[in-house]
Design a protein around this motif. Structure first.
Motif, PDB file in Angstrom:
ATOM      1  N   GLU A  61      42.759  30.772  53.682  1.00  0.00           N
ATOM      2  CA  GLU A  61      43.021  29.400  53.261  1.00  0.00           C
ATOM      3  C   GLU A  61      43.215  29.323  51.750  1.00  0.00           C
ATOM      4  OE1 GLU A  61      43.514  25.262  53.351  1.00  0.00           O
ATOM      5  OE2 GLU A  61      43.704  26.843  54.856  1.00  0.00           O
ATOM      6  N   ASN A  62      42.385  30.065  50.997  1.00  0.00           N
ATOM      7  CA  ASN A  62      42.524  30.089  49.531  1.00  0.00           C
ATOM      8  C   ASN A  62      43.859  30.681  49.126  1.00  0.00           C
ATOM      9  OD1 ASN A  62      39.988  28.969  49.282  1.00  0.00           O
ATOM     10  ND2 ASN A  62      38.956  30.921  48.935  1.00  0.00           N
ATOM     11  N   GLU A  63      44.270  31.749  49.813  1.00  0.00           N
ATOM     12  CA  GLU A  63      45.563  32.368  49.517  1.00  0.00           C
ATOM     13  C   GLU A  63      46.709  31.401  49.811  1.00  0.00           C
ATOM     14  OE1 GLU A  63      46.469  35.595  48.378  1.00  0.00           O
ATOM     15  OE2 GLU A  63      44.415  35.416  47.688  1.00  0.00           O
ATOM     16  N   ARG A  64      46.570  30.681  50.915  1.00  0.00           N
ATOM     17  CA  ARG A  64      47.611  29.710  51.283  1.00  0.00           C
ATOM     18  C   ARG A  64      47.722  28.605  50.234  1.00  0.00           C
ATOM     19  NH1 ARG A  64      48.153  24.926  53.112  1.00  0.00           N
ATOM     20  NH2 ARG A  64      45.910  24.579  53.203  1.00  0.00           N
ATOM     21  N   LYS A  65      46.562  28.114  49.765  1.00  0.00           N
ATOM     22  CA  LYS A  65      46.582  27.059  48.754  1.00  0.00           C
ATOM     23  C   LYS A  65      47.199  27.557  47.450  1.00  0.00           C
ATOM     24  CE  LYS A  65      42.618  24.428  50.512  1.00  0.00           C
ATOM     25  NZ  LYS A  65      41.235  23.977  50.224  1.00  0.00           N
ATOM     26  N   ALA A  66      46.845  28.791  47.070  1.00  0.00           N
ATOM     27  CA  ALA A  66      47.403  29.349  45.834  1.00  0.00           C
ATOM     28  C   ALA A  66      48.914  29.481  45.940  1.00  0.00           C
ATOM     29  CB  ALA A  66      46.764  30.703  45.533  1.00  0.00           C
ATOM     30  N   LEU A  67      49.394  29.968  47.100  1.00  0.00           N
ATOM     31  CA  LEU A  67      50.838  30.114  47.311  1.00  0.00           C
ATOM     32  C   LEU A  67      51.526  28.757  47.301  1.00  0.00           C
ATOM     33  CD1 LEU A  67      53.271  31.882  47.929  1.00  0.00           C
ATOM     34  CD2 LEU A  67      52.684  31.742  50.358  1.00  0.00           C
ATOM     35  N   ALA A  68      50.883  27.766  47.921  1.00  0.00           N
ATOM     36  CA  ALA A  68      51.459  26.426  47.965  1.00  0.00           C
ATOM     37  C   ALA A  68      51.571  25.837  46.561  1.00  0.00           C
ATOM     38  CB  ALA A  68      50.606  25.515  48.854  1.00  0.00           C
ATOM     39  N   ALA A  69      50.531  26.084  45.728  1.00  0.00           N
ATOM     40  CA  ALA A  69      50.575  25.589  44.351  1.00  0.00           C
ATOM     41  C   ALA A  69      51.698  26.240  43.575  1.00  0.00           C
ATOM     42  CB  ALA A  69      49.234  25.835  43.668  1.00  0.00           C
TER      43      ALA A  69
END
Length: 280
Positions: A61-69
């Motif tokens: 989830e953290n990786e997904r948020k970082a990629l989304a940002a």
């Protein structure tokens, strides 16, 4: 999603089989575990497995948020560029219209209308400047190929600009500001091809502002994490200089011996051989 559940059950089943196989000989030979103890062991294993799955899900989830940002940032940059291009295109259309009107005045220009001739030349200059501005903005957003100590690398335009600005500050001798800029670069671009060089120059900036121990830590980290980096030998020499300044002759000698042994053909090693003779 339908394939994920069988994988979790298989992993849990494998873990249960492992516990059961481990408990079986002990039960058969000594009778140390009863059914209640086996059940507790299985529950504990299941809890650990579920916690591991939760940690994995949180990491993803953290990786997904970082990629989304990151994607959102790129989208914003593209949006700004599009707006700029639209504005420039509107200006170009206006210029084309004005130039078309001026072309209709060729007969008057032939009669010596110098004012119109100067206006036409000015519009042509503005048109060329507008086109150059468009090309420059597009070029600033394109990845660029750079040479880092003889090795080619591809970096984004913002990376190159931030690195060049930080090095420019360092060259002015503004060590505190340079250290701040280089540390900010590491946080902004953690995977940049510049990072080894940034780390080396950050150590120099810290040394320049008098933070010798902090500089030593930076130099040692560079050598430990990337021993094949082109600046690794220079980092060891700089580390030895820090130790000499702190009156740690024994540590400096050890560092210089490491430098000579690991990078015997480097210019830093040659300097290290001369320096080690001066250490008492």
């Amino acid at each position: 999603m339908r394939r994920a559940q069988p994988l979790k059950l298989s992993a849990l089943t494998a873990a249960l089989v492992l516990v059961t196989s481990a408990l079986w000989p002990m039960t058969a030979s000594a009778g140390l575990f009863d059914d209640e103890e086996a059940r507790k062991a299985i529950v504990e294993l299941r809890t650990r497995f579920e916690q591991s799955q939760q940690r994995q899900a949180q990491f993803e989830e953290n990786e997904r948020k970082a990629l989304a940002a990151q994607v959102a940032d790129q989208v914003e940059q593209i949006s700004v560029l599009k707006r700029s291009l639209l504005d420039l295109n509107a200006q170009m259309e206006t210029l084309r219209s004005e130039m078309a009107k001026l072309r209709g005045a060729d007969e008057q220009l032939a009669q010596g209308n110098k004012d119109l001739a100067r206006e036409l030349a000015d519009l042509q200059r503005k048109y060329k400047d507008a086109m150059a501005a468009i090309d420059d903005r597009i070029r600033r957003l394109e990845p660029q190929r750079v040479s880092l100590d003889g090795k080619d690398a591809v970096v984004d335009a913002p990376e190159k600009k931030a690195y060049d600005e930080a090095i420019g500050i360092l060259r002015k001798g503004e060590f505190a500001n340079a250290a701040t800029a280089l540390a900010a670069f590491q946080k902004r671009f953690p995977s940049s091809a510049y990072n080894g060089h940034v780390q080396y120059w950050l150590g120099n900036a810290l040394y320049g502002k008098g933070e010798v121990k902090e500089a030593m830590s930076i130099f040692r980290t560079l050598v430990s994490t990337t021993p094949d980096h082109p600046r690794a030998s220079e980092a060891l020499l700089a580390l030895a200089n820090c130790q000499i300044e702190l009156k740690d002759g024994k540590g400096a000698r050890k560092t210089l011996e490491e430098l000579i042994a690991n990078y015997p053909q480097s210019e830093a090693a040659q300097s290290g051989r001369e320096r080690i003779k001066q250490i008492k």
